[in-house]
Write a protein that holds these residues in place. Structure first.
Motif, short mmCIF file in Angstrom:
data_model
loop_
_atom_site.label_atom_id
_atom_site.label_comp_id
_atom_site.label_asym_id
_atom_site.label_seq_id
_atom_site.Cartn_x
_atom_site.Cartn_y
_atom_site.Cartn_z
N TYR A 101 0.83 -1.21 0.00
CA TYR A 101 0.00 0.00 0.00
C TYR A 101 0.86 1.26 0.00
CZ TYR A 101 -4.14 -2.84 0.89
OH TYR A 101 -5.15 -3.75 0.78
N ALA A 102 1.99 1.20 0.70
CA ALA A 102 2.90 2.35 0.72
C ALA A 102 3.41 2.66 -0.68
CB ALA A 102 4.08 2.07 1.66
N LEU A 103 3.77 1.61 -1.43
CA LEU A 103 4.27 1.79 -2.79
C LEU A 103 3.19 2.36 -3.71
CD1 LEU A 103 6.28 -1.53 -2.96
CD2 LEU A 103 7.29 0.73 -3.27
N PHE A 104 1.97 1.84 -3.59
CA PHE A 104 0.89 2.34 -4.44
C PHE A 104 0.51 3.77 -4.08
CE2 PHE A 104 -0.52 -2.14 -5.56
CZ PHE A 104 -0.22 -1.99 -6.90
N LEU A 105 0.42 4.06 -2.78
CA LEU A 105 0.07 5.43 -2.37
C LEU A 105 1.14 6.43 -2.79
CD1 LEU A 105 -1.46 4.89 1.19
CD2 LEU A 105 -2.63 5.82 -0.81
N GLY A 106 2.39 6.03 -2.65
CA GLY A 106 3.48 6.90 -3.09
C GLY A 106 3.40 7.17 -4.58
N ALA A 107 3.07 6.15 -5.36
CA ALA A 107 2.95 6.32 -6.81
C ALA A 107 1.80 7.23 -7.17
CB ALA A 107 2.77 4.95 -7.48
N ILE A 108 0.66 7.07 -6.50
CA ILE A 108 -0.52 7.89 -6.80
C ILE A 108 -0.28 9.36 -6.45
CG2 ILE A 108 -2.91 8.33 -6.12
CD1 ILE A 108 -3.19 5.26 -5.76
N VAL A 109 0.19 9.60 -5.22
CA VAL A 109 0.41 10.99 -4.79
C VAL A 109 1.52 11.63 -5.63
CG1 VAL A 109 1.13 12.47 -2.87
CG2 VAL A 109 -0.37 10.51 -2.45
N GLY A 110 2.58 10.89 -5.89
CA GLY A 110 3.66 11.42 -6.71
C GLY A 110 3.21 11.78 -8.11
N ALA A 111 2.36 10.95 -8.69
CA ALA A 111 1.86 11.23 -10.04
C ALA A 111 1.00 12.49 -10.06
CB ALA A 111 1.05 10.04 -10.56
N LEU A 112 0.14 12.62 -9.07
CA LEU A 112 -0.73 13.80 -9.01
C LEU A 112 0.08 15.07 -8.78
CD1 LEU A 112 -3.68 12.32 -6.90
CD2 LEU A 112 -3.64 12.77 -9.38
N ILE A 113 1.06 15.00 -7.89
CA ILE A 113 1.92 16.17 -7.64
C ILE A 113 2.77 16.48 -8.88
CG2 ILE A 113 3.94 16.97 -6.32
CD1 ILE A 113 2.78 15.57 -3.89
N GLY A 114 3.15 15.43 -9.59
CA GLY A 114 3.98 15.61 -10.79
C GLY A 114 3.24 16.14 -11.99
#
Length: 430
Positions: A29-42
């Motif tokens: 879940y940490a990996l998926f959440l990091g990917a989602i938030v990072g994509a939105l911020i990016g």
């Protein structure tokens, strides 16, 4: 994907992953959440974020299939007692006078034949506690022998990390295993030297700990039967590269994927140990042991999708070019950084190959050289506290968090030795 994420989003995503794992959130879940938030911020929208995650997870499916197949061999080696038999035989052969070498070599071989490195440490730890108590060897020296030997074996094994390194650069698993042999031997040598220097430093094994670590070996299979499964796996995996090396067409044309070889070796080994009636038990156990790794690989695919969709690799390349150092160093650097971020060798390799693989090859690095340098790089600082390996190994030797933290610099020296050797051989000499 026809869009690019800002490198800032990729870094934020990685930072979130590290923080969430340290907060004890399930790494998947940490990996998926990091990917989602990072994509939105990016700069990605919701639709692009989903596309990024799907693309990233799809990229690791080849690795997932092979890891699941490897579960058959792993289940047989772990549950039958074959791994323990091999470890006991090695330590007995060398004797207590060469205890550190015996323990390091035992863990190296157990890991090299397909047992996960944390499990290999758990298998050899009771032997280490017993020997350490008799010889007055400190816990930090004992665990370094196990961990360093395990790291050396891990880069020449059919384990998930090696499979990920091979698949990341479209190589045969056997070629990556062979290429890691010289760095692994150097890692073993450095492990034994440093552990020998540390054997009188730190807390010693108590009589009670040694007594509690005693293991009943009466139900273990004999050595001649225990080695059948790993021996068949190694022989079958080596046929093609040996044939290519010797120029024998009949052998070099033998191209059977590890996805078939590892389960076949496991089943034959099971029959050799006269435990064919336990095939359901061992395969189920192997699958259960592989499931957490598979889930983490899928999560790693998500964050790898974020990084590969970003311009982070381009920024790293620009920094390397600006400093004037050789682009060859991108391979080991990416392995070191990604494994440190996730405290996992296999996850680090997945991230490094998926995110920096194209940039590494564009630097002129050959695929095999890239795979070995990324792989060894991922062993340098992959045992940080946010990872499971740190805590499993600390528990195996009854060490406190502070005591276990003191081992990390020495483990890093072992990993760095293998990385330097691999980089010199494959990055500059070959």
């Amino acid at each position: 994907m026809d869009f690019t994420i800002s490198w800032i989003g990729a870094l934020v995503g990685l930072a979130i992953v590290i923080i969430l794992i340290l907060k004890k959130l399930n790494p998947v879940y940490a990996l998926f959440l990091g990917a989602i938030v990072g994509a939105l911020i990016g700069g990605a929208n919701l639709e692009q974020t989903v596309s990024l995650l799907v693309s990233g997870t799809q990229s690791v499916m080849g690795t997932v299939l092979r890891v699941l197949a490897a579960g058959v061999l792993a289940g047989v080696m772990m549950d039958s007692g074959a791994a323990e038999t091999i470890a006991q035989a090695i330590v007995k052969k060398f004797g207590e006078g060469k205890a550190i070498l015996a323990l390091a070599l035992a863990t190296m071989i157990i890991t090299a034949v397909g047992v996960f490195i944390p499990v290999a440490v758990l298998i050899v730890a009771p032997i280490a506690l017993s020997v350490g108590n008799k010889m007055g060897i400190s816990k930090i020296a004992l665990l370094l022998a196990l961990s360093g030997g395990g790291k050396a074996g891990n880069i020449i094994s059919p384990n998930p990390n090696t499979i990920a390194a091979a698949r990341g650069f479209d190589l045969d698993l056997s070629n990556v295993m062979i290429a890691g042999f010289i760095p692994a031997i150097c890692g073993l040598i450095v492990t034994v030297i440093i552990a020998s220097l540390l054997k009188h430093k730190g807390v010693k094994v108590t009589d009670e700990e040694a007594m509690n670590s005693a293991v009943d070996t009466s139900k273990y299979p004999p050595l001649k039967r225990a080695i059948v499964a790993p021996l068949i796996a190694v022989v079958l995996l080596m046929i093609n590269p040996v044939g290519s090396l010797l120029g024998i067409d009949a052998l070099s044309s033998f191209k059977v994927d590890a996805m078939f070889i590892l389960p076949i070796a496991g089943v034959i080994g099971m029959l050799a140990m006269k435990q064919g009636n336990k095939i359901l038990q061992y395969t189920t156990s192997g699958l259960n042991k592989m499931t957490p790794t598979v889930l983490i690989l899928i999560g790693a695919g998500g964050i790898a999708g974020l990084i590969s969709a970003s311009d982070l690799s381009a920024q790293v390349v620009n920094i390397i070019n600006a400093t004037g150092i050789s682009g060859t160093f991108l391979a080991p650097i990416s392995g070191i950084l990604m494994a440190a971020a996730t405290a996992s060798t296999s996850t680090g390799v997945i991230l490094a190959t998926g995110s920096f693989g194209e940039a590494i090859l564009n630097m002129g690095t050959a695929p095999l050289a890239a795979a070995v340098m990324v792989h060894t790089g991922a062993t340098v600082i992959d045992s940080l506290p946010q990872g499971n390996y740190f805590h499993v190994t600390a528990g195996s030797m009854n060490m406190s968090i502070k005591q276990r933290m003191g081992l990390i610099p020495y483990e890093a020296i072992v990993g760095a030795t293998m990385t330097i050797v691999a980089t010199l051989i494959y990055g500059f000499f070959i």
